[in-house]
Design a protein around this motif. Sequence first.
Motif, PDB file in Angstrom:
ATOM      1  N   ALA A 232      23.139  24.435  43.939  1.00  0.00           N
ATOM      2  CA  ALA A 232      23.422  23.749  43.042  1.00  0.00           C
ATOM      3  C   ALA A 232      23.641  24.670  41.931  1.00  0.00           C
ATOM      4  CB  ALA A 232      22.312  22.717  42.652  1.00  0.00           C
ATOM      5  N   SER A 233      24.721  24.517  41.003  1.00  0.00           N
ATOM      6  CA  SER A 233      24.822  25.509  40.165  1.00  0.00           C
ATOM      7  C   SER A 233      25.715  24.605  38.663  1.00  0.00           C
ATOM      8  CB  SER A 233      25.875  26.411  40.446  1.00  0.00           C
ATOM      9  OG  SER A 233      26.456  27.384  39.322  1.00  0.00           O
TER      10      SER A 233
ATOM     11  N   SER B 246      19.831  29.699  38.079  1.00  0.00           N
ATOM     12  CA  SER B 246      18.368  29.918  37.346  1.00  0.00           C
ATOM     13  C   SER B 246      18.339  29.319  36.139  1.00  0.00           C
ATOM     14  CB  SER B 246      18.469  31.557  36.903  1.00  0.00           C
ATOM     15  OG  SER B 246      19.773  31.894  36.305  1.00  0.00           O
ATOM     16  N   ILE B 247      19.476  28.644  35.451  1.00  0.00           N
ATOM     17  CA  ILE B 247      19.372  27.761  34.342  1.00  0.00           C
ATOM     18  C   ILE B 247      20.064  26.451  34.523  1.00  0.00           C
ATOM     19  CG2 ILE B 247      19.017  29.355  32.673  1.00  0.00           C
ATOM     20  CD1 ILE B 247      22.077  29.306  32.191  1.00  0.00           C
ATOM     21  N   TYR B 248      20.005  26.025  35.913  1.00  0.00           N
ATOM     22  CA  TYR B 248      20.140  24.728  36.359  1.00  0.00           C
ATOM     23  C   TYR B 248      18.977  23.716  36.220  1.00  0.00           C
ATOM     24  CZ  TYR B 248      21.895  20.780  39.720  1.00  0.00           C
ATOM     25  OH  TYR B 248      22.262  19.680  39.775  1.00  0.00           O
ATOM     26  N   TRP B 249      19.152  22.946  35.285  1.00  0.00           N
ATOM     27  CA  TRP B 249      17.859  22.007  34.761  1.00  0.00           C
ATOM     28  C   TRP B 249      17.512  20.730  35.854  1.00  0.00           C
ATOM     29  CZ3 TRP B 249      17.724  22.621  28.924  1.00  0.00           C
ATOM     30  CH2 TRP B 249      17.429  24.417  28.656  1.00  0.00           C
ATOM     31  N   GLY B 250      18.950  20.488  36.651  1.00  0.00           N
ATOM     32  CA  GLY B 250      18.667  19.137  37.282  1.00  0.00           C
ATOM     33  C   GLY B 250      17.691  19.117  38.404  1.00  0.00           C
TER      34      GLY B 250
ATOM     35  N   GLY C 173      20.002  33.440  40.279  1.00  0.00           N
ATOM     36  CA  GLY C 173      21.156  33.737  39.420  1.00  0.00           C
ATOM     37  C   GLY C 173      21.106  34.480  38.314  1.00  0.00           C
ATOM     38  N   VAL C 174      21.631  34.340  37.232  1.00  0.00           N
ATOM     39  CA  VAL C 174      21.871  35.074  36.107  1.00  0.00           C
ATOM     40  C   VAL C 174      20.510  34.811  35.334  1.00  0.00           C
ATOM     41  CG1 VAL C 174      23.032  35.418  33.934  1.00  0.00           C
ATOM     42  CG2 VAL C 174      24.502  34.799  35.922  1.00  0.00           C
ATOM     43  N   SER C 175      20.031  35.987  34.812  1.00  0.00           N
ATOM     44  CA  SER C 175      18.880  35.898  34.188  1.00  0.00           C
ATOM     45  C   SER C 175      19.138  36.346  32.539  1.00  0.00           C
ATOM     46  CB  SER C 175      17.712  36.515  34.609  1.00  0.00           C
ATOM     47  OG  SER C 175      17.800  37.934  34.283  1.00  0.00           O
ATOM     48  N   VAL C 176      18.402  35.742  31.607  1.00  0.00           N
ATOM     49  CA  VAL C 176      18.164  36.155  30.200  1.00  0.00           C
ATOM     50  C   VAL C 176      18.101  37.692  29.887  1.00  0.00           C
ATOM     51  CG1 VAL C 176      17.284  35.894  27.861  1.00  0.00           C
ATOM     52  CG2 VAL C 176      17.583  33.722  29.524  1.00  0.00           C
ATOM     53  N   VAL C 177      17.290  38.365  31.064  1.00  0.00           N
ATOM     54  CA  VAL C 177      16.718  39.803  30.817  1.00  0.00           C
ATOM     55  C   VAL C 177      18.240  40.410  30.939  1.00  0.00           C
ATOM     56  CG1 VAL C 177      15.878  41.601  31.752  1.00  0.00           C
ATOM     57  CG2 VAL C 177      14.403  39.438  31.608  1.00  0.00           C
ATOM     58  N   ASN C 178      19.071  40.226  32.132  1.00  0.00           N
ATOM     59  CA  ASN C 178      20.222  40.786  32.574  1.00  0.00           C
ATOM     60  C   ASN C 178      21.360  40.609  31.478  1.00  0.00           C
ATOM     61  OD1 ASN C 178      19.558  42.169  34.734  1.00  0.00           O
ATOM     62  ND2 ASN C 178      19.896  40.568  36.003  1.00  0.00           N
TER      63      ASN C 178
ATOM     64  N   GLU D 239      21.862  30.069  17.103  1.00  0.00           N
ATOM     65  CA  GLU D 239      22.060  28.770  16.641  1.00  0.00           C
ATOM     66  C   GLU D 239      23.027  28.359  17.924  1.00  0.00           C
ATOM     67  OE1 GLU D 239      24.701  26.718  13.009  1.00  0.00           O
ATOM     68  OE2 GLU D 239      24.852  28.931  13.335  1.00  0.00           O
ATOM     69  N   MET D 240      23.990  29.068  18.416  1.00  0.00           N
ATOM     70  CA  MET D 240      25.062  28.696  19.310  1.00  0.00           C
ATOM     71  C   MET D 240      24.169  28.510  20.626  1.00  0.00           C
ATOM     72  SD  MET D 240      28.633  30.296  20.414  1.00  0.00           S
ATOM     73  CE  MET D 240      29.509  30.108  18.846  1.00  0.00           C
ATOM     74  N   THR D 241      23.373  29.450  20.781  1.00  0.00           N
ATOM     75  CA  THR D 241      22.508  29.155  22.257  1.00  0.00           C
ATOM     76  C   THR D 241      21.844  28.080  22.233  1.00  0.00           C
ATOM     77  OG1 THR D 241      22.712  31.704  22.532  1.00  0.00           O
ATOM     78  CG2 THR D 241      21.140  30.411  23.780  1.00  0.00           C
ATOM     79  N   GLY D 242      21.187  27.866  21.032  1.00  0.00           N
ATOM     80  CA  GLY D 242      20.240  26.602  20.966  1.00  0.00           C
ATOM     81  C   GLY D 242      21.043  25.312  21.031  1.00  0.00           C
ATOM     82  N   HIS D 243      22.320  25.108  20.562  1.00  0.00           N
ATOM     83  CA  HIS D 243      22.942  24.024  20.705  1.00  0.00           C
ATOM     84  C   HIS D 243      23.286  23.771  21.882  1.00  0.00           C
ATOM     85  CE1 HIS D 243      26.386  21.472  20.270  1.00  0.00           C
ATOM     86  NE2 HIS D 243      26.301  21.083  19.168  1.00  0.00           N
ATOM     87  N   ALA D 244      23.721  24.935  22.766  1.00  0.00           N
ATOM     88  CA  ALA D 244      23.995  24.620  24.422  1.00  0.00           C
ATOM     89  C   ALA D 244      22.759  24.159  25.008  1.00  0.00           C
ATOM     90  CB  ALA D 244      24.608  26.137  24.824  1.00  0.00           C
ATOM     91  N   LEU D 245      21.888  24.784  24.859  1.00  0.00           N
ATOM     92  CA  LEU D 245      20.349  24.495  25.542  1.00  0.00           C
ATOM     93  C   LEU D 245      20.224  22.821  25.398  1.00  0.00           C
ATOM     94  CD1 LEU D 245      18.134  27.364  24.689  1.00  0.00           C
ATOM     95  CD2 LEU D 245      19.247  26.985  27.018  1.00  0.00           C
ATOM     96  N   VAL D 246      20.514  22.344  24.225  1.00  0.00           N
ATOM     97  CA  VAL D 246      20.338  21.018  24.030  1.00  0.00           C
ATOM     98  C   VAL D 246      21.206  19.800  24.619  1.00  0.00           C
ATOM     99  CG1 VAL D 246      19.859  19.360  22.442  1.00  0.00           C
ATOM    100  CG2 VAL D 246      18.502  21.452  22.090  1.00  0.00           C
ATOM    101  N   HIS D 247      22.431  20.319  24.089  1.00  0.00           N
ATOM    102  CA  HIS D 247      23.619  19.396  24.228  1.00  0.00           C
ATOM    103  C   HIS D 247      24.497  19.686  25.685  1.00  0.00           C
ATOM    104  CE1 HIS D 247      23.138  17.668  20.481  1.00  0.00           C
ATOM    105  NE2 HIS D 247      22.967  18.858  20.047  1.00  0.00           N
TER     106      HIS D 247
END
Length: 219
Positions: free
Chosen positions: A6-7, A116-120, A139-144, A79-87
């Motif tokens: 799942a992605s 890695s950031i699939y929250w389902g 998958g993709v990580s924040v570190v990379n 700001e942009m990342t925070g919006h994407a994380l929520v919405h």
Amino acid sequence: MKFLIASIPAAGHLNPLLSVASLLEESGHEVAVQVNEDLRPAVEAAGHRFLAEIPNAQTSAGYYLETYPERMQMSPGMEMTGHALVHFFARNIAAQSASLKMALYDFQADLILADSIYWGTLPMLVGPRDKRPAIAHLGVSVVNIGSGKNIPMRPDETPEQREAELQLRERLHSPARATGRQRCPRQPWLSGASMSHPRSHDRVTRPLPAPWHRELRIP
């Protein structure tokens, strides 16, 4: 074994999972991939079984960008990342979770392998262990994302292109070093460029370079 992959609906996140799917199938395992309908052509072009999400899931990046046009006026970064994380990411949990449960009726997986950031997967992870298969994230990580040097080579990338990219990232990080501040270069997926580009899906079907495959061992 049976693997349900799942992605989130972004080429850069699906791409490594499709490469892993190919490796699993070459090793004799059964694989199905669930992602937004927009990426069905990429999954099927790579030769994998596609499982649709629930009707009207509305998890696509295009839906997110159309629903929240104010996002494009925000400053790149927190700001942009925070919006994407929520919405985008958090908003899609319910639809993604329901989609996974629907998929498991027809495809009784031994393991769910998610981006890695699939929250389902979160509702399953906080629920009873005996009511779900094993779950792993890859998958993709924040570190990379913010790294200047530990980025992997892209498929078909020449040494000259690799060196040019490293020099560009070095320049982007230089002001941060001079001021003592941390700075992460703006990422295409955060701005919506890679999600809306008409040829973005073409990149998904490319295999990852051989070094990515050597350490993978599936029992």
